[in-house]
Write an enzyme that holds these catalytic residues in place. Sequence first.
Site, PDB file in Angstrom:
ATOM      1  N   LYS A  12       0.704  -1.292  -0.006  1.00  0.00           N
ATOM      2  CA  LYS A  12      -0.195   0.029  -0.079  1.00  0.00           C
ATOM      3  C   LYS A  12       0.791   1.207   0.087  1.00  0.00           C
ATOM      4  O   LYS A  12       2.000   1.167   0.337  1.00  0.00           O
ATOM      5  CB  LYS A  12      -1.006  -0.067   1.359  1.00  0.00           C
ATOM      6  CG  LYS A  12      -2.100  -1.108   1.330  1.00  0.00           C
ATOM      7  CD  LYS A  12      -3.024  -1.072   2.249  1.00  0.00           C
ATOM      8  CE  LYS A  12      -3.962  -2.258   2.294  1.00  0.00           C
ATOM      9  NZ  LYS A  12      -5.146  -1.993   3.315  1.00  0.00           N
ATOM     10  N   TYR A  52     -12.491  -2.731  -3.340  1.00  0.00           N
ATOM     11  CA  TYR A  52     -13.442  -2.788  -2.085  1.00  0.00           C
ATOM     12  C   TYR A  52     -14.936  -2.662  -2.238  1.00  0.00           C
ATOM     13  O   TYR A  52     -15.392  -1.923  -1.307  1.00  0.00           O
ATOM     14  CB  TYR A  52     -12.745  -1.510  -1.372  1.00  0.00           C
ATOM     15  CG  TYR A  52     -11.122  -1.671  -1.001  1.00  0.00           C
ATOM     16  CD1 TYR A  52     -10.851  -3.094  -0.382  1.00  0.00           C
ATOM     17  CD2 TYR A  52     -10.291  -0.896  -0.974  1.00  0.00           C
ATOM     18  CE1 TYR A  52      -9.494  -3.100   0.015  1.00  0.00           C
ATOM     19  CE2 TYR A  52      -9.084  -0.769  -0.622  1.00  0.00           C
ATOM     20  CZ  TYR A  52      -8.377  -2.118   0.052  1.00  0.00           C
ATOM     21  OH  TYR A  52      -7.259  -2.155   0.386  1.00  0.00           O
ATOM     22  N   ASN A 116      -2.405  -0.381   6.912  1.00  0.00           N
ATOM     23  CA  ASN A 116      -1.754  -1.528   7.481  1.00  0.00           C
ATOM     24  C   ASN A 116      -0.830  -2.278   6.291  1.00  0.00           C
ATOM     25  O   ASN A 116      -0.906  -3.456   6.416  1.00  0.00           O
ATOM     26  CB  ASN A 116      -2.986  -2.287   7.763  1.00  0.00           C
ATOM     27  CG  ASN A 116      -4.135  -2.410   6.595  1.00  0.00           C
ATOM     28  OD1 ASN A 116      -3.740  -2.189   5.510  1.00  0.00           O
ATOM     29  ND2 ASN A 116      -4.974  -3.242   7.093  1.00  0.00           N
ATOM     30  N   HIS A 119      -2.285  -5.272   1.345  1.00  0.00           N
ATOM     31  CA  HIS A 119      -3.591  -5.925   1.049  1.00  0.00           C
ATOM     32  C   HIS A 119      -2.994  -7.263   0.399  1.00  0.00           C
ATOM     33  O   HIS A 119      -2.252  -7.642  -0.316  1.00  0.00           O
ATOM     34  CB  HIS A 119      -4.067  -5.329  -0.496  1.00  0.00           C
ATOM     35  CG  HIS A 119      -5.248  -6.116  -0.689  1.00  0.00           C
ATOM     36  ND1 HIS A 119      -6.543  -6.550  -0.179  1.00  0.00           N
ATOM     37  CD2 HIS A 119      -5.340  -7.191  -1.902  1.00  0.00           C
ATOM     38  CE1 HIS A 119      -7.343  -7.294  -0.862  1.00  0.00           C
ATOM     39  NE2 HIS A 119      -6.698  -7.649  -1.596  1.00  0.00           N
ATOM     40  N   GLU A 130      -8.951 -11.269  -8.101  1.00  0.00           N
ATOM     41  CA  GLU A 130      -7.945  -9.891  -7.724  1.00  0.00           C
ATOM     42  C   GLU A 130      -7.003 -10.113  -8.852  1.00  0.00           C
ATOM     43  O   GLU A 130      -6.285  -9.066  -9.243  1.00  0.00           O
ATOM     44  CB  GLU A 130      -7.695  -9.955  -6.230  1.00  0.00           C
ATOM     45  CG  GLU A 130      -8.637  -9.693  -5.531  1.00  0.00           C
ATOM     46  CD  GLU A 130      -8.379  -9.510  -4.065  1.00  0.00           C
ATOM     47  OE1 GLU A 130      -9.273  -8.990  -3.318  1.00  0.00           O
ATOM     48  OE2 GLU A 130      -7.469  -9.823  -3.633  1.00  0.00           O
TER      49      GLU A 130
HETATM   50  P1  ADP Z   1      -8.435  -6.875   5.008  1.00  0.00           P
HETATM   51  O1  ADP Z   1      -7.264  -5.922   4.065  1.00  0.00           O
HETATM   52  O2  ADP Z   1      -7.667  -7.199   6.182  1.00  0.00           O
HETATM   53  O3  ADP Z   1      -8.557  -7.879   4.183  1.00  0.00           O
HETATM   54  P2  ADP Z   1     -10.759  -5.547   4.554  1.00  0.00           P
HETATM   55  O4  ADP Z   1     -11.116  -6.182   3.204  1.00  0.00           O
HETATM   56  O5  ADP Z   1     -12.099  -5.681   5.678  1.00  0.00           O
HETATM   57  O6  ADP Z   1      -9.549  -6.036   5.476  1.00  0.00           O
HETATM   58  O7  ADP Z   1     -10.751  -3.922   4.539  1.00  0.00           O
HETATM   59  C1  ADP Z   1      -9.772  -3.550   3.307  1.00  0.00           C
HETATM   60  C2  ADP Z   1      -9.116  -2.183   3.958  1.00  0.00           C
HETATM   61  O8  ADP Z   1      -9.969  -1.132   4.148  1.00  0.00           O
HETATM   62  C3  ADP Z   1      -8.309  -2.707   5.297  1.00  0.00           C
HETATM   63  O9  ADP Z   1      -7.053  -3.566   4.624  1.00  0.00           O
HETATM   64  C4  ADP Z   1      -7.950  -1.105   5.754  1.00  0.00           C
HETATM   65  O10 ADP Z   1      -7.141  -0.722   5.013  1.00  0.00           O
HETATM   66  C5  ADP Z   1      -9.406  -0.663   5.482  1.00  0.00           C
HETATM   67  N1  ADP Z   1     -10.060  -0.661   6.580  1.00  0.00           N
HETATM   68  C6  ADP Z   1     -11.089  -1.856   6.912  1.00  0.00           C
HETATM   69  N2  ADP Z   1     -11.910  -1.681   8.076  1.00  0.00           N
HETATM   70  C7  ADP Z   1     -11.412  -0.459   8.464  1.00  0.00           C
HETATM   71  C8  ADP Z   1     -11.950   0.346   9.587  1.00  0.00           C
HETATM   72  N3  ADP Z   1     -12.798  -0.198  10.462  1.00  0.00           N
HETATM   73  N4  ADP Z   1     -11.180   1.545   9.579  1.00  0.00           N
HETATM   74  C9  ADP Z   1     -10.354   1.898   8.874  1.00  0.00           C
HETATM   75  N5  ADP Z   1      -9.967   1.256   7.881  1.00  0.00           N
HETATM   76  C10 ADP Z   1     -10.379   0.016   7.682  1.00  0.00           C
END
Ligand code: ADP
Length: 157
Positions: A12, A52, A116, A119, A130
């Site tokens: 990211k 997303y 974080n 992805h 994807e």
């Molecule tokens: P992952 O990336 O762990 O598969 P998700 O698909 O649920 O998680 O979410 C996609 C991305 O959206 C996350 O990696 C994060 O960057 C962001 N995200 C998800 N939930 C939150 C939240 N509650 N607050 C802030 N950012 C979030």
Amino acid sequence: MKQTERTLVLLKPCTIKRNLIGEIISIFEKKGLRVVGLKMMQLTDEVLSEHYSHLAEKPFFQRVKDSMMATPVVAMCLEGVSAIEVVRVITGPTNGRTNCVPGTIRGMYCMSYQENIVHASDSPETAAVELKRFFKDEEIFDFPRELFEVFYANDEF
Ligand code: ADP
């Protein structure tokens, strides 16, 4: 026997800004996953709305998309036995701050739910969709698997 799989990882913009590209790629490489596709690309609102779409009703949807467009990302296709699950385990839970699992990438490298680091595809179905979203067929490479013997027992791949 477990299946050799391919999965998508995006480094990211937070990772690009923090000069952590090499460090994060090397974690996956040292684990034993092979990089079979790799490129830098600028994402668009359109592709992120698709990527997303499961977050479309969330209040932070646009903010997450904006964050993913802040710089180019690095897209990777990683290959290995059970690669999809292995990469998710190494990546760790979404919120790397308060749901921080020691030893995971998100646990070690971030303080944020959103920023974080990576992805990672979460299932075989998602990985297939994807990889098609971010790579053309010819951008993912097949090369000999002899070296798998270095990483696995000979009945594991
Ligand atoms: P992952 O990336 O762990 O598969 P998700 O698909 O649920 O998680 O979410 C996609 C991305 O959206 C996350 O990696 C994060 O960057 C962001 N995200 C998800 N939930 C939150 C939240 N509650 N607050 C802030 N950012 C979030």
